[in-house]
Scaffold this active site. Structure first.
Site, PDB file in Angstrom:
ATOM      1  N   ASP A  11     -10.269   3.283   1.707  1.00  0.00           N
ATOM      2  CA  ASP A  11     -10.605   2.636   3.197  1.00  0.00           C
ATOM      3  C   ASP A  11     -11.208   3.723   4.191  1.00  0.00           C
ATOM      4  OD1 ASP A  11      -9.531  -0.086   2.663  1.00  0.00           O
ATOM      5  OD2 ASP A  11      -7.345   0.786   3.613  1.00  0.00           O
ATOM      6  N   LYS A  68       0.843  -1.146  -0.163  1.00  0.00           N
ATOM      7  CA  LYS A  68      -0.079  -0.020   0.031  1.00  0.00           C
ATOM      8  C   LYS A  68       0.831   1.343  -0.030  1.00  0.00           C
ATOM      9  CE  LYS A  68      -4.379  -1.400   1.900  1.00  0.00           C
ATOM     10  NZ  LYS A  68      -5.278  -1.100   3.045  1.00  0.00           N
TER      11      LYS A  68
HETATM   12  P1  NAP Z   1      -1.184  -2.539  10.957  1.00  0.00           P
HETATM   13  O1  NAP Z   1      -0.757  -1.505   9.794  1.00  0.00           O
HETATM   14  O2  NAP Z   1      -0.330  -3.615  11.043  1.00  0.00           O
HETATM   15  O3  NAP Z   1      -1.629  -1.765  12.147  1.00  0.00           O
HETATM   16  C1  NAP Z   1      -2.069  -2.557  13.379  1.00  0.00           C
HETATM   17  C2  NAP Z   1      -2.189  -1.448  14.399  1.00  0.00           C
HETATM   18  O4  NAP Z   1      -2.726  -2.414  15.657  1.00  0.00           O
HETATM   19  C3  NAP Z   1      -0.913  -0.880  15.091  1.00  0.00           C
HETATM   20  O5  NAP Z   1      -1.045   0.221  15.722  1.00  0.00           O
HETATM   21  C4  NAP Z   1      -0.257  -2.153  16.178  1.00  0.00           C
HETATM   22  O6  NAP Z   1       0.625  -1.408  16.990  1.00  0.00           O
HETATM   23  C5  NAP Z   1      -1.536  -2.619  16.771  1.00  0.00           C
HETATM   24  N1  NAP Z   1      -1.510  -3.961  17.285  1.00  0.00           N
HETATM   25  C6  NAP Z   1      -1.135  -4.980  16.555  1.00  0.00           C
HETATM   26  N2  NAP Z   1      -1.055  -6.050  17.366  1.00  0.00           N
HETATM   27  C7  NAP Z   1      -1.400  -5.608  18.371  1.00  0.00           C
HETATM   28  C8  NAP Z   1      -1.625  -6.330  19.705  1.00  0.00           C
HETATM   29  N3  NAP Z   1      -1.502  -7.463  19.952  1.00  0.00           N
HETATM   30  N4  NAP Z   1      -2.013  -5.533  21.040  1.00  0.00           N
HETATM   31  C9  NAP Z   1      -2.251  -4.203  20.765  1.00  0.00           C
HETATM   32  N5  NAP Z   1      -2.201  -3.557  19.483  1.00  0.00           N
HETATM   33  C10 NAP Z   1      -1.772  -4.304  18.489  1.00  0.00           C
HETATM   34  O7  NAP Z   1      -2.472  -3.242  10.508  1.00  0.00           O
HETATM   35  P2  NAP Z   1      -3.699  -2.301   9.423  1.00  0.00           P
HETATM   36  O8  NAP Z   1      -3.508  -2.453   8.188  1.00  0.00           O
HETATM   37  O9  NAP Z   1      -3.937  -0.838  10.057  1.00  0.00           O
HETATM   38  O10 NAP Z   1      -4.961  -3.224  10.004  1.00  0.00           O
HETATM   39  C11 NAP Z   1      -5.703  -2.989  11.331  1.00  0.00           C
HETATM   40  C12 NAP Z   1      -6.747  -4.046  11.457  1.00  0.00           C
HETATM   41  O11 NAP Z   1      -7.937  -3.590  10.408  1.00  0.00           O
HETATM   42  C13 NAP Z   1      -6.669  -5.605  10.734  1.00  0.00           C
HETATM   43  O12 NAP Z   1      -7.177  -6.530  11.634  1.00  0.00           O
HETATM   44  C14 NAP Z   1      -7.259  -5.638   9.505  1.00  0.00           C
HETATM   45  O13 NAP Z   1      -7.698  -6.624   9.003  1.00  0.00           O
HETATM   46  C15 NAP Z   1      -8.390  -4.629   9.712  1.00  0.00           C
HETATM   47  N6  NAP Z   1      -8.877  -3.957   8.447  1.00  0.00           N
HETATM   48  C16 NAP Z   1     -10.031  -4.067   8.236  1.00  0.00           C
HETATM   49  C17 NAP Z   1     -10.576  -3.396   6.872  1.00  0.00           C
HETATM   50  C18 NAP Z   1     -11.854  -3.528   6.510  1.00  0.00           C
HETATM   51  O14 NAP Z   1     -12.233  -3.253   5.351  1.00  0.00           O
HETATM   52  N7  NAP Z   1     -12.727  -3.865   7.469  1.00  0.00           N
HETATM   53  C19 NAP Z   1      -9.585  -2.538   6.134  1.00  0.00           C
HETATM   54  C20 NAP Z   1      -8.370  -2.512   6.594  1.00  0.00           C
HETATM   55  C21 NAP Z   1      -7.869  -3.059   7.793  1.00  0.00           C
HETATM   56  P3  NAP Z   1       2.126  -1.602  16.952  1.00  0.00           P
HETATM   57  O15 NAP Z   1       2.237  -0.945  15.881  1.00  0.00           O
HETATM   58  O16 NAP Z   1       2.650  -1.586  18.249  1.00  0.00           O
HETATM   59  O17 NAP Z   1       2.620  -2.994  16.507  1.00  0.00           O
END
Ligand code: NAP
Length: 282
Positions: free
Chosen positions: A108, A72
Site C-alpha cells: 500500500d 490485514k
Molecule cells: P481505517 O483503518 O478504518 O482508518 C480510518 C481513519 O480515518 C481512522 O484514523 C479514523 O479515525 C478516521 N476516520 C474514520 N471516519 C472518520 C470521520 N467521519 N471523520 C474523521 N476521521 C474519520 O481505514 P483505512 O484502511 O486506513 O482506510 C482509510 C481510507 O483509505 C479509506 O477510505 C480507504 O478506502 C482508503 N484506502 C485507499 C487505498 C487505495 O489504494 N487508494 C488503499 C487503502 C485504503 P478513528 O480511529 O477515530 O475512527
C-alpha cells in the site's frame, strides 16, 4: 504455458466483504495482456474461516493472494514470514508463495509513493500533513519516512488514537520530526497534504480539514478513489494545487503485488484502463 506457472495459476483476494473488489478486473486484465494462463478471483472469507482459507493457499496451489479488511493484521500469525515493512506496520495486503512458504508483504505505502512520483511529486522536498491514523495512514507514513521525509504531522480526530501510531513511527524512524494534532488544526502552506480518512466517499461527507491555506504550491493527495475527484481534491484544484487522486495508489499497490507474484513488470497502462472501466460501470 509460462515456465513460472506450471501449477500456480490461481490468484485472488480474501476479504469480508470482497465481492465489490476492483482487483479481479485489474489483475485479470494484466494476466490477459501478458498471455499468462492465470485467474484472479474475489473470495468472501468470514473472519472465523481465515485460518482455513490461508491453509488453502498452499493446499490448492495458489500463486498468491491479496488480503483486505478485516484480515490485514490478523493474518500475520498464520504466515511463515513477513517482509520488513509489513512487520513494521503490522499489516499485510499481499501474500506470496515462495518455495512453499507463505510470505506477507504490504504494497500500500509503496503504491502510494509510486502514484506521487508518477504525478511528478517528490515527497521528500516538503513537510507532510497526513489526515487519519488507520491502517492505510500507517502504511503511507512508513513508506514516506522510509523514502526520506523528515517532517511529518499526523492528524486524526482523536489524539489518543494517534499517539501509538506516532510512537511506533518514531521508534522506526528516530531522525524524523513526527508530530500529532487534531484534524481541525491549521494546515501550513506548501505542504503535501494527504487524506487517509474515508471522508469524501459519501456525497454529504464534510471536508476532512480546512482548505483556506491550500494554494498553488500545495500538493493534495486523497486515498479515497471513489469518486475519482473527491470534494477535497476539487477544492484543492480550484485553489491551484497539484492533486493526486487515490486511483493511482490502488493501481500501483496492485501492480507491485503482481510483480512480487510473477517476477515480471506489471502492464500498468492495461491495469489502469481496467480500473477506470470498472469504476465507470459501477
Ligand atoms: P481505517 O483503518 O478504518 O482508518 C480510518 C481513519 O480515518 C481512522 O484514523 C479514523 O479515525 C478516521 N476516520 C474514520 N471516519 C472518520 C470521520 N467521519 N471523520 C474523521 N476521521 C474519520 O481505514 P483505512 O484502511 O486506513 O482506510 C482509510 C481510507 O483509505 C479509506 O477510505 C480507504 O478506502 C482508503 N484506502 C485507499 C487505498 C487505495 O489504494 N487508494 C488503499 C487503502 C485504503 P478513528 O480511529 O477515530 O475512527
Amino acid at each position: 504455458m509460462d515456465d513460472l506457472f506450471p501449477f500456480q495459476t490461481l490468484f485472488g483476494i480474501f476479504g469480508w466483504p470482497a465481492r465489490h473488489s476492483l482487483s479481479p478486473a485489474m489483475h485479470n486484465a494484466a494476466f490477459r495482456a501478458l498471455d499468462l494462463p492465470c485467474r484472479y478471483e474475489a473470495f468472501e472469507v468470514a473472519p472465523h474461516h481465515l485460518p482455513d482459507a490461508v491453509s488453502a493457499i498452499r493446499a490448492l496451489g495458489f500463486g498468491g493472494v491479496n488480503v483486505t479488511i478485516p484480515h490485514k493484521q490478523v493474518v500475520i500469525p498464520l504466515l511463515d514470514a513477513v517482509d520488513a515493512r509489513a512487520g513494521r506496520i503490522g499489516a499485510v495486503n499481499t501474500i506470496a508463495v515462495t518455495d512453499g512458504r507463505l510470505i506477507g508483504h504490504n504494497t500500500d505505502g509503496e503504491g502510494f509513493l509510486r502514484s506521487l512520483l508518477e504525478a511528478g511529486v517528490d515527497p521528500v522536498l516538503r513537510p507532510v500533513v497526513l489526515l487519519g491514523a488507520g491502517g492505510a495512514a500507517l502504511g503511507v507514513a512508513d513508506a514516506l519516512l522510509d523514502r526520506g521525509v523528515c517532517d511529518l504531522s499526523l492528524r486524526a480526530r482523536s489524539l489518543e488514537k494517534i499517539a501509538p501510531v506516532a510512537a511506533r513511527l518514531t521508534s522506526a524512524f528516530p531522525a524524523a520530526r513526527i508530530t500529532t494534532d487534531t484534524l481541525a488544526a491549521p494546515i501550513p502552506t506548501s505542504v503535501l497534504l494527504i487524506n487517509a480518512t474515508p471522508l469524501g466517499m459519501k456525497p454529504n461527507d464534510p471536508l476532512p480539514c480546512a482548505v483556506e491555506s491550500i494554494g498553488p504550491k500545495s500538493v493534495v493527495a486523497d486515498l479515497v478513489y471513489r469518486p475519482d475527484e473527491t470534494p477535497l481534491l476539487a477544492a484543492a484544484k480550484r485553489r491551484g494545487a497539484t492533486i493526486v487522486p487515490g486511483l493511482g495508489m490502488l493501481l500501483h499497490q496492485g501492480a507491485l503485488a503482481f510483480e512480487i507474484w510473477t517476477r515480471q513488470p506489471a502492464p500498468v497502462a492495461v491495469m489502469r484502463a481496467a480500473l477506470v472501466q470498472v469504476l465507470r460501470r459501477t
